[in-house]
Design an enzyme around this catalytic site. Structure first.
Site, PDB file in Angstrom:
ATOM      1  N   ASP A 476       0.829  -1.204   0.000  1.00  0.00           N
ATOM      2  CA  ASP A 476       0.000   0.000   0.000  1.00  0.00           C
ATOM      3  C   ASP A 476       0.869   1.262   0.000  1.00  0.00           C
ATOM      4  O   ASP A 476       2.083   1.208   0.251  1.00  0.00           O
ATOM      5  CB  ASP A 476      -0.888  -0.045   1.256  1.00  0.00           C
ATOM      6  CG  ASP A 476      -2.207   0.682   1.081  1.00  0.00           C
ATOM      7  OD1 ASP A 476      -2.322   1.482   0.142  1.00  0.00           O
ATOM      8  OD2 ASP A 476      -3.106   0.442   1.911  1.00  0.00           O
ATOM      9  N   ASP A 546     -10.432   1.920  -3.706  1.00  0.00           N
ATOM     10  CA  ASP A 546     -11.011   1.651  -2.392  1.00  0.00           C
ATOM     11  C   ASP A 546     -12.528   1.653  -2.458  1.00  0.00           C
ATOM     12  O   ASP A 546     -13.186   1.367  -1.465  1.00  0.00           O
ATOM     13  CB  ASP A 546     -10.534   2.699  -1.370  1.00  0.00           C
ATOM     14  CG  ASP A 546      -9.272   2.247  -0.658  1.00  0.00           C
ATOM     15  OD1 ASP A 546      -8.901   1.063  -0.801  1.00  0.00           O
ATOM     16  OD2 ASP A 546      -8.653   3.071   0.044  1.00  0.00           O
TER      17      ASP A 546
HETATM   18  C1  DGJ Z   1      -5.824   1.804   1.714  1.00  0.00           C
HETATM   19  C2  DGJ Z   1      -6.126   0.561   0.930  1.00  0.00           C
HETATM   20  O1  DGJ Z   1      -6.546   0.877  -0.350  1.00  0.00           O
HETATM   21  C3  DGJ Z   1      -7.142  -0.261   1.683  1.00  0.00           C
HETATM   22  O2  DGJ Z   1      -7.542  -1.368   0.931  1.00  0.00           O
HETATM   23  C4  DGJ Z   1      -6.564  -0.666   3.004  1.00  0.00           C
HETATM   24  O3  DGJ Z   1      -5.471  -1.516   2.782  1.00  0.00           O
HETATM   25  C5  DGJ Z   1      -6.157   0.565   3.788  1.00  0.00           C
HETATM   26  N1  DGJ Z   1      -5.323   1.436   3.014  1.00  0.00           N
HETATM   27  C6  DGJ Z   1      -5.433   0.173   5.035  1.00  0.00           C
HETATM   28  O4  DGJ Z   1      -4.930   1.243   5.696  1.00  0.00           O
END
Ligand code: DGJ
Length: 725
Positions: A476, A546
């Site tokens: 990430d 997301d």
């Molecule tokens: C952003 C990601 O896109 C999510 O899927 C998740 O992993 C969160 N960060 C966790 O902080």
């Protein structure tokens, strides 16, 4: 096909299956670039396209044959600043005496078979031939090598440039674009993919107008906000027909894509590292290599343009073992628990995956340091013993007991102020000591332009992977750059921070690929904030957004497919009501949308009813059946979700023996006429059986007349699985 230099016309011909890219040596050894388009026969002399313009206020270069010759009026390959071409240059150099003038002219060329990848940067491999053209600025000795690789069968040309300091003093490169191309007529629409967090890669199509129009990122990463892909299409171009040029950059940092329409009606198209906040010091003899730009042209519409990119990125980008293999079906715990978990809860979740057909459980954010919210611990890559007193082992063993593997989340490029790492190395964060600084999601960016930071990440993240049986990593990256100042670089190299960061990011990604060749790594940056070909070189799939709502994903995945193959997108079926949109959608729709990508789940299996568990088992079985088409099929966009009330797409295996299509209804309309779905890419002579309709159809009927769709309520979806008889 191939690359040739025609001695009589002095033209280079880069010929692929359906296209020709031509440029030639012109007056005074300047490069004249009049053509990229449908394939032309060998020997065509495009000097005949040269026309003298009335050149008022376009100064003539030294040695020009007449007042009609001016750099301002010549379409050229790699323009420079200072000699009368007032359009955007591709290259800029500052000399020690303050001069910024260079005038590169043709010196020599080489044509070789195959291609070598760029040094230190991700680039395409398996090309058919390479052309290198050497240009030199005689007064200074600065040299530029233009680099072209052709991929004949997929109509792709990869372009980059090297700038070499052939002088006796240090110079500063202030602009070094990967490609420049002058389209003689600017009568095009420009297409770009813009967006935000949870709304990535929406399609913008706008007419070109006089002046400069550009997209790009100065955020340190390629970004959610604009994607490093641009396209130019004729006014009448559709998905199926018409001129379409595409350009994508294999790069994950600051970038620009720009079109400048000049008053004479031409358009200069360029792409590369964003010149703002960029400079690079070159000592005598050193060279700077630009990232690679991938360009394509077709007269068969936008869908074919996309297919060319899909083939380039599926078959010529990167070397990971799992590149064109089905990736594991995962359950990720982020939307199931967020930060609120402990060993018992996770063991329960893993246990409840039994019988669902899940391959891998992925533990997301919150397992390290003392991270209970997003305000701490980034950089401390050791287990949070408050939550997981026995480490990761019980979770791994639980997965393995039931035939699954274990995956883990990292955010390697970050540092929290509340971390052991920051307390030990406050100067490892990107910021300027003594000045106030921004926080994003309460965190700072690790200064990965530093070698010691790269070593730290290799040791710590590498250590976790070495000491635990981990088959999958979600990588990430959750904030954009500010105060990009490195305490480790001298003053005259501060303009290098952004690019050095990206170079070391690639070195770290390469380190993980080399040391853990079986590991599947999923890219992510707050969803799809770094969805680019640079990341895809090392990480074959990227969390697309997301926003896991199936209806929002229609647009996000449709837009992403303009440049990237569906197998590169991670898509998860999530709970309903959806956490981002609060929208309620049928299980079947959520499954069909997510299954057209690299598939998984983002929910708590403990909350499932028996009926839902049975559906999930059917879905995972089904995914295994269709995944070959998702991986290897040619992708067709059938119905556009941006301007209709539906969305449809399909995959067709290259030999046309099997196909798989999905149609999704968005909002219903009253008294809506019967809908027909027309397929594409099939063999018109063949007969296909459609499983869902249990009926046979001619390929011609399916493509030209279509099938009638059953009535679907809001957000309902249906699929078609076709097998050639
Ligand atoms: C952003 C990601 O896109 C999510 O899927 C998740 O992993 C969160 N960060 C966790 O902080």
């Amino acid at each position: 096909m191939g690359i040739t230099f025609d001695k009589s016309t002095q033209f280079f011909h880069l010929t692929t299956k359906n296209t020709s890219y031509l440029f030639g040596i012109f007056d005074n050894n300047y490069l004249y670039s009049p053509y990229y388009g449908r394939r032309l026969r060998e020997g065509t002399d495009l000097k005949r396209l040269w026309q003298k313009y009335p050149s008022g206020f376009s100064p003539n270069y030294e040695g020009a044959p007449s007042v009609d010759y001016a750099l301002d009026l010549i379409p050229t390959e790699y323009p420079a600043y200072g000699g009368g071409d007032y359009r955007n240059p591709a290259v800029g150099v500052h000399f020690e005496d303050g001069s910024r003038i260079i005038d590169p002219k043709f010196v020599s060329y080489t044509i070789t078979d195959g291609n070598e990848e760029l040094k230190g940067l991700p680039s395409l491999s398996g090309g058919d031939q390479t052309l290198e053209v050497l240009l030199r600025d005689e007064p200074s000795g600065v040299e530029i090598v233009l680099h072209y690789v052709i991929f004949e069968d997929i109509d792709i040309i990869a372009r980059s440039a090297r700038i070499i300091n052939g002088t006796n003093e240090a110079i500063r490169v202030t602009r070094a674009l990967s490609m420049s191309m002058d389209l003689p007529i600017a009568d095009y629409d420009m297409i770009g993919l813009y967006g935000t967090h949870i709304r990535e890669r929406q399609i913008d199509r706008s007419p070109l107008r006089h002046g400069i129009q550009s997209v790009g990122s100065r955020r340190g990463t390629s970004s959610h906000h604009h994607n490093p892909f641009i396209s130019f299409v004729s006014k009448t171009t559709t998905e199926e027909q018409g001129d379409a040029y595409g350009c994508a950059l294999i790069y994950s940092g600051n970038w620009i894509g720009v079109a400048e329409v000049d008053p004479f009606g031409g358009a200069r198209v360029q792409m590369g590292i964003h010149p703002a906040d960029f400079s690079w010091k070159l000592n005598p003899g050193e060279e700077f290599v630009t990232p690679e730009a991938v360009i394509t042209y077709t007269h068969n519409g936008m869908n074919r343009m996309s297919q060319n990119f899909h083939d380039a990125f599926r078959y010529h980008l990167g070397h990971t073992k799992n590149r064109n293999k089905r990736r594991p079906i995962v359950v990720n715990n982020w939307e199931a628990t967020y930060f609120d978990f402990d060993e018992e809860k996770l063991l329960g979740i893993i246990e409840s995956c039994k019988g669902l057909g899940i391959d891998t459980f992925v533990l997301d954010d919150g397992w390290f340091g003392h991270r209970d919210t997003d305000n701490s611990s980034l950089g401390d890559w050791f287990v949070h013993t408050g939550k997981l007193p026995n480490g990761l082992t019980p979770l791994i063993e639980k997965c393995e007991e039931q035939g699954m593997t274990f995956g883990l989340w990292f955010e390697p490029e970050m540092i929290s102020e509340d971390s052991e790492l920051y307390r030990a190395h406050p100067d490892w964060a990107l910021k300027k000591n003594g000045r106030p600084f921004c926080r994003g999601r309460q965190q700072l960016i690790l200064d990965l332009s530093r070698e010691d930071v790269l070593e730290y990440l290799q040791e710590t993240v590498g250590g976790v992977l070495r000491n635990n049986r981990i088959s999958y990593v979600k990588w990430d990256m959750n904030r954009h750059f500010t105060e990009a100042y490195s305490e480790a670089l001298p003053p005259d190299q501060q303009g290098e921070v952004f690019h050095r960061f990206v170079l070391n990011l690639y070195r770290f990604m390469a380190y993980l690929n080399e040391n853990f060749p079986d590991l599947v790594i999923e890219g992510c940056s707050g969803g799809g904030g770094r969805f680019d070909a640079g990341v895809l070189y090392y990480q074959p799939q990227i969390w697309t957004s997301d926003d896991s709502d199936a209806i929002e994903r229609l647009k996000i995945q449709y837009g992403t497919s303009m440049c990237y193959p569906p197998q590169a997108m991670t898509a998860h079926l999530s709970a309903s009501p959806n956490h981002q949109m609060n929208r309620v959608t049928p299980y079947n729709t959520r499954a069909l949308v997510a299954q057209s990508a690299s598939f998984g789940y983002e929910l708590n299996p403990l909350h499932l009813t028996d009926e839902e568990r049975a559906q999930i088992k059917t879905q995972t079985d089904r995914y295994r059946e269709v995944s070959d088409m998702i991986l290897k099929g040619d992708f067709y966009r059938l119905i556009n979700p941006f301007n209709t009330n539906a969305c449809a797409w399909m995959f067709v295996l290259p030999d046309k023996s099997k196909a798989y299509a999905v149609y999704v209804r968005q909002l219903n309309l009253p008294a809506d006429p019967v809908k027909v779905l027309k397929f594409q890419g099939l063999d018109p002579e063949a007969v296909y059986h459609i499983d869902e309709l249990d009926a046979d159809f001619g390929g011609d009927e399916l493509m030209y007349a279509g099938v009638a769709l059953k009535h679907l309520w809001d957000f309902e979806a249906t699929s078609f699985t076709l097998t050639k008889k």
